[in-house]
Design a protein around this motif. Structure first.
Motif, PDB file in Angstrom:
ATOM      1  N   ALA A   1       8.857   9.776  -2.953  1.00  0.00           N
ATOM      2  CA  ALA A   1       9.298   8.462  -3.438  1.00  0.00           C
ATOM      3  C   ALA A   1       8.674   7.370  -2.587  1.00  0.00           C
ATOM      4  CB  ALA A   1      10.820   8.359  -3.398  1.00  0.00           C
ATOM      5  N   ARG A   2       8.354   6.251  -3.183  1.00  0.00           N
ATOM      6  CA  ARG A   2       7.731   5.162  -2.444  1.00  0.00           C
ATOM      7  C   ARG A   2       8.544   3.871  -2.452  1.00  0.00           C
ATOM      8  NH1 ARG A   2       6.306   8.383  -0.042  1.00  0.00           N
ATOM      9  NH2 ARG A   2       4.242   9.116   0.561  1.00  0.00           N
ATOM     10  N   ILE A   3       9.663   3.866  -3.161  1.00  0.00           N
ATOM     11  CA  ILE A   3      10.608   2.752  -3.125  1.00  0.00           C
ATOM     12  C   ILE A   3      12.004   3.361  -3.116  1.00  0.00           C
ATOM     13  CG2 ILE A   3      11.430   0.609  -4.200  1.00  0.00           C
ATOM     14  CD1 ILE A   3       8.361   1.906  -5.735  1.00  0.00           C
ATOM     15  N   VAL A   4      12.876   2.860  -2.251  1.00  0.00           N
ATOM     16  CA  VAL A   4      14.272   3.286  -2.270  1.00  0.00           C
ATOM     17  C   VAL A   4      15.143   2.056  -2.519  1.00  0.00           C
ATOM     18  CG1 VAL A   4      13.972   5.344  -0.860  1.00  0.00           C
ATOM     19  CG2 VAL A   4      14.408   3.165   0.270  1.00  0.00           C
ATOM     20  N   ARG A   5      16.074   2.203  -3.441  1.00  0.00           N
ATOM     21  CA  ARG A   5      16.959   1.093  -3.827  1.00  0.00           C
ATOM     22  C   ARG A   5      18.283   1.283  -3.100  1.00  0.00           C
ATOM     23  NH1 ARG A   5      20.745  -0.156  -8.008  1.00  0.00           N
ATOM     24  NH2 ARG A   5      20.506  -2.272  -8.847  1.00  0.00           N
ATOM     25  N   MET A   6      18.627   0.332  -2.190  1.00  0.00           N
ATOM     26  CA  MET A   6      19.710   0.559  -1.247  1.00  0.00           C
ATOM     27  C   MET A   6      20.614  -0.666  -1.109  1.00  0.00           C
ATOM     28  SD  MET A   6      18.881   3.667  -0.324  1.00  0.00           S
ATOM     29  CE  MET A   6      19.812   4.035   1.167  1.00  0.00           C
ATOM     30  N   HIS A   7      21.908  -0.407  -0.840  1.00  0.00           N
ATOM     31  CA  HIS A   7      22.863  -1.480  -0.595  1.00  0.00           C
ATOM     32  C   HIS A   7      22.824  -1.967   0.856  1.00  0.00           C
ATOM     33  CE1 HIS A   7      24.746   0.462  -4.202  1.00  0.00           C
ATOM     34  NE2 HIS A   7      25.011  -0.800  -4.509  1.00  0.00           N
ATOM     35  N   ASP A   8      22.772  -1.042   1.799  1.00  0.00           N
ATOM     36  CA  ASP A   8      22.868  -1.378   3.224  1.00  0.00           C
ATOM     37  C   ASP A   8      21.466  -1.615   3.766  1.00  0.00           C
ATOM     38  OD1 ASP A   8      25.882  -0.813   3.867  1.00  0.00           O
ATOM     39  OD2 ASP A   8      25.195   0.862   2.621  1.00  0.00           O
TER      40      ASP A   8
ATOM     41  N   ASP B   1       0.866  -1.169   0.000  1.00  0.00           N
ATOM     42  CA  ASP B   1       0.000   0.000   0.000  1.00  0.00           C
ATOM     43  C   ASP B   1       0.904   1.221   0.000  1.00  0.00           C
ATOM     44  OD1 ASP B   1      -1.702   2.080   0.381  1.00  0.00           O
ATOM     45  OD2 ASP B   1      -2.619   1.326   2.225  1.00  0.00           O
ATOM     46  N   PHE B   2       1.170   1.766  -1.176  1.00  0.00           N
ATOM     47  CA  PHE B   2       2.134   2.853  -1.293  1.00  0.00           C
ATOM     48  C   PHE B   2       1.604   4.182  -0.767  1.00  0.00           C
ATOM     49  CE2 PHE B   2       4.078   0.049  -4.656  1.00  0.00           C
ATOM     50  CZ  PHE B   2       5.244  -0.185  -3.967  1.00  0.00           C
ATOM     51  N   ASP B   3       0.365   4.217  -0.310  1.00  0.00           N
ATOM     52  CA  ASP B   3      -0.107   5.384   0.429  1.00  0.00           C
ATOM     53  C   ASP B   3       0.456   5.396   1.847  1.00  0.00           C
ATOM     54  OD1 ASP B   3      -1.568   6.696  -1.497  1.00  0.00           O
ATOM     55  OD2 ASP B   3      -3.473   5.762  -0.961  1.00  0.00           O
ATOM     56  N   HIS B   4       0.915   4.219   2.328  1.00  0.00           N
ATOM     57  CA  HIS B   4       1.358   4.111   3.716  1.00  0.00           C
ATOM     58  C   HIS B   4       2.618   3.262   3.852  1.00  0.00           C
ATOM     59  CE1 HIS B   4      -3.031   4.852   3.871  1.00  0.00           C
ATOM     60  NE2 HIS B   4      -2.686   5.682   4.831  1.00  0.00           N
ATOM     61  N   ARG B   5       3.408   3.166   2.798  1.00  0.00           N
ATOM     62  CA  ARG B   5       4.576   2.286   2.836  1.00  0.00           C
ATOM     63  C   ARG B   5       5.696   2.844   1.988  1.00  0.00           C
ATOM     64  NH1 ARG B   5       6.252  -2.162   5.932  1.00  0.00           N
ATOM     65  NH2 ARG B   5       7.534  -3.566   4.698  1.00  0.00           N
ATOM     66  N   ILE B   6       6.904   2.810   2.530  1.00  0.00           N
ATOM     67  CA  ILE B   6       8.114   3.113   1.767  1.00  0.00           C
ATOM     68  C   ILE B   6       8.871   1.796   1.640  1.00  0.00           C
ATOM     69  CG2 ILE B   6      10.132   4.581   1.533  1.00  0.00           C
ATOM     70  CD1 ILE B   6       7.572   6.182   1.891  1.00  0.00           C
ATOM     71  N   ALA B   7       8.871   1.216   0.471  1.00  0.00           N
ATOM     72  CA  ALA B   7       9.490  -0.088   0.280  1.00  0.00           C
ATOM     73  C   ALA B   7      10.997   0.045   0.106  1.00  0.00           C
ATOM     74  CB  ALA B   7       8.888  -0.793  -0.933  1.00  0.00           C
TER      75      ALA B   7
ATOM     76  N   MET C   1      13.527   3.762   6.804  1.00  0.00           N
ATOM     77  CA  MET C   1      12.207   3.885   6.187  1.00  0.00           C
ATOM     78  C   MET C   1      11.089   3.522   7.160  1.00  0.00           C
ATOM     79  SD  MET C   1      12.844   5.245   3.340  1.00  0.00           S
ATOM     80  CE  MET C   1      14.312   5.988   4.099  1.00  0.00           C
ATOM     81  N   ARG C   2      11.341   2.543   8.044  1.00  0.00           N
ATOM     82  CA  ARG C   2      10.317   2.236   9.053  1.00  0.00           C
ATOM     83  C   ARG C   2      10.154   3.414  10.012  1.00  0.00           C
ATOM     84  NH1 ARG C   2      10.475  -1.669   5.808  1.00  0.00           N
ATOM     85  NH2 ARG C   2       9.529   0.102   4.713  1.00  0.00           N
ATOM     86  N   MET C   3      11.251   4.147  10.273  1.00  0.00           N
ATOM     87  CA  MET C   3      11.158   5.321  11.133  1.00  0.00           C
ATOM     88  C   MET C   3      10.385   6.437  10.437  1.00  0.00           C
ATOM     89  SD  MET C   3      12.004   6.072  14.194  1.00  0.00           S
ATOM     90  CE  MET C   3      11.293   7.507  15.002  1.00  0.00           C
TER      91      MET C   3
ATOM     92  N   SER D   1      14.122  11.796  -0.173  1.00  0.00           N
ATOM     93  CA  SER D   1      13.333  11.324  -1.309  1.00  0.00           C
ATOM     94  C   SER D   1      11.968  10.809  -0.852  1.00  0.00           C
ATOM     95  CB  SER D   1      14.093  10.225  -2.060  1.00  0.00           C
ATOM     96  OG  SER D   1      15.302  10.726  -2.613  1.00  0.00           O
ATOM     97  N   ALA D   2      11.950  10.082   0.263  1.00  0.00           N
ATOM     98  CA  ALA D   2      10.683   9.602   0.800  1.00  0.00           C
ATOM     99  C   ALA D   2       9.804  10.778   1.225  1.00  0.00           C
ATOM    100  CB  ALA D   2      10.937   8.667   1.980  1.00  0.00           C
ATOM    101  N   MET D   3      10.405  11.795   1.851  1.00  0.00           N
ATOM    102  CA  MET D   3       9.653  12.990   2.243  1.00  0.00           C
ATOM    103  C   MET D   3       9.038  13.682   1.036  1.00  0.00           C
ATOM    104  SD  MET D   3      12.164  14.715   5.100  1.00  0.00           S
ATOM    105  CE  MET D   3      11.122  16.171   5.257  1.00  0.00           C
ATOM    106  N   LEU D   4       9.734  13.621  -0.092  1.00  0.00           N
ATOM    107  CA  LEU D   4       9.276  14.304  -1.299  1.00  0.00           C
ATOM    108  C   LEU D   4       8.441  13.419  -2.208  1.00  0.00           C
ATOM    109  CD1 LEU D   4      12.444  16.439  -2.128  1.00  0.00           C
ATOM    110  CD2 LEU D   4      10.324  17.157  -1.016  1.00  0.00           C
TER     111      LEU D   4
END
Length: 313
Positions: A279-286, A38-44, A294-296, A274-277
């Protein structure tokens, strides 16, 4: 921007007003593979596993099949929402055939699909590789060349897979003949993405299976990428979930004066911005650090309950 913080199709000055941007998505609830978002309430969080000997970040640490599978399973165990598996880096390098790329990515996809319900994407611009990966269990095709091969749209349309359409302007794995120039980088990116989304829709890919990526650093210099990040709401206003692939990239290093391997803090900062602005998915190494960040974000927005509430109670 509306009073509830939703991005609209308004001019740039309105969509980039200070504050959180909650995008008005055409299809916010998505079934992607075996998971629902649910990308209204989730940052994947999209984890990265590169089965390449020349990855810019890990320098081949997950090139061996067992190491790649181990890294993919561990990413899922650490809380990644999905895992992006690539067999060829974006930057120019030695030519690799489609058959060899398939040999790199498909065994990882197949083994991960057998061990986890995590969403699996394949990072490829080749329709043949996408077809084989989808058959092995991938549910997303992450095309960093933005459907440069028209056949890719047909491959995705004929499956249940989701397509990530990314802005980049050079031919696959080639350098631009001269440094990139944009009169207006955000407008150029939005125009490109709008045209490629139309191409996907015309091929029969429904809106519910389209994600867009502005392509941080891809055929862009650091100033381009920083401006594009500030103006991310203009991309968000297209109405599709936006993927921000920001982890450890050169714009982070050049902004901070940090070499590769010392960009975690900067990467988490720009992922959060990006999430604040919108974005609903962030592609990350760590993975662990990125999942926590993102959970925070979600907890701060009131989308997620704290794990516990003991302080001052």
């Amino acid at each position: 921007m509306t009073t509830d913080g939703r991005a609209t199709g308004l001019p740039a000055d309105d969509v980039t007003a200070p504050g959180w941007v909650v995008p008005h998505l055409r299809e916010p609830v998505r079934r992607i593979g075996r998971r629902t978002f649910d990308f209204d309430h989730r940052i994947a969080v999209m984890a990265i596993v590169n089965r390449t000997p020349d990855s810019f970040h890990d320098k081949g640490a997950t090139f061996a099949l067992d190491r790649a599978v181990e890294a993919a399973v561990r990413a899922a165990d650490l809380g990644a929402d999905w895992v992006d598996i690539g067999g060829v880096k974006f930057a120019p390098g030695p030519e690799l055939s489609a058959a060899d790329e398939i040999d790199r990515v498909v065994p990882v996809v197949r083994q991960l699909a057998g061990e986890s319900d995590v969403t699996i994407s394949v990072d490829t611009f080749r329709p043949e590789v996408a077809t084989a990966a989808i058959a092995a269990g991938a549910s997303v095709v992450n095309d960093t060349t933005g459907l440069s091969d028209p056949r890719m749209a047909s491959v995705v349309a004929d499956s249940d897979a989701t397509i990530v359409i990314t802005h980049s302007i050079a031919p696959p794995r080639q350098r631009l003949p001269e440094p990139p120039h944009y009169d207006d980088v955000a407008a150029s990116v939005v125009g490109f993405l709008r045209e490629r989304v139309d191409r996907a829709l015309a091929a029969g890919i429904p809106e519910s299976r389209i994600i867009i990526d502005p392509g941080h650093d891809l055929n862009k210099n650091t100033l381009h990428t920083l401006e594009l990040t500030r103006r991310l709401p203009e991309v968000v206003a297209l109405g599709y979930p936006v993927l921000a692939a920001v982890s450890n990239k050169d714009f982070v290093g050049e902004s901070l004066g940090r070499p590769r391997g010392e960009r975690l803090s900067g990467s988490l900062a720009v992922a959060t911005v990006s999430a604040m602005l919108g974005a609903r998915i962030v592609r990350m190494h760590d993975v662990l650090e990125s999942v926590d960040a993102m959970r925070m974000v979600e907890a701060t927005l009131g989308w997620r309950e704290p794990v516990e509430v003991r302080h001052n109670t």
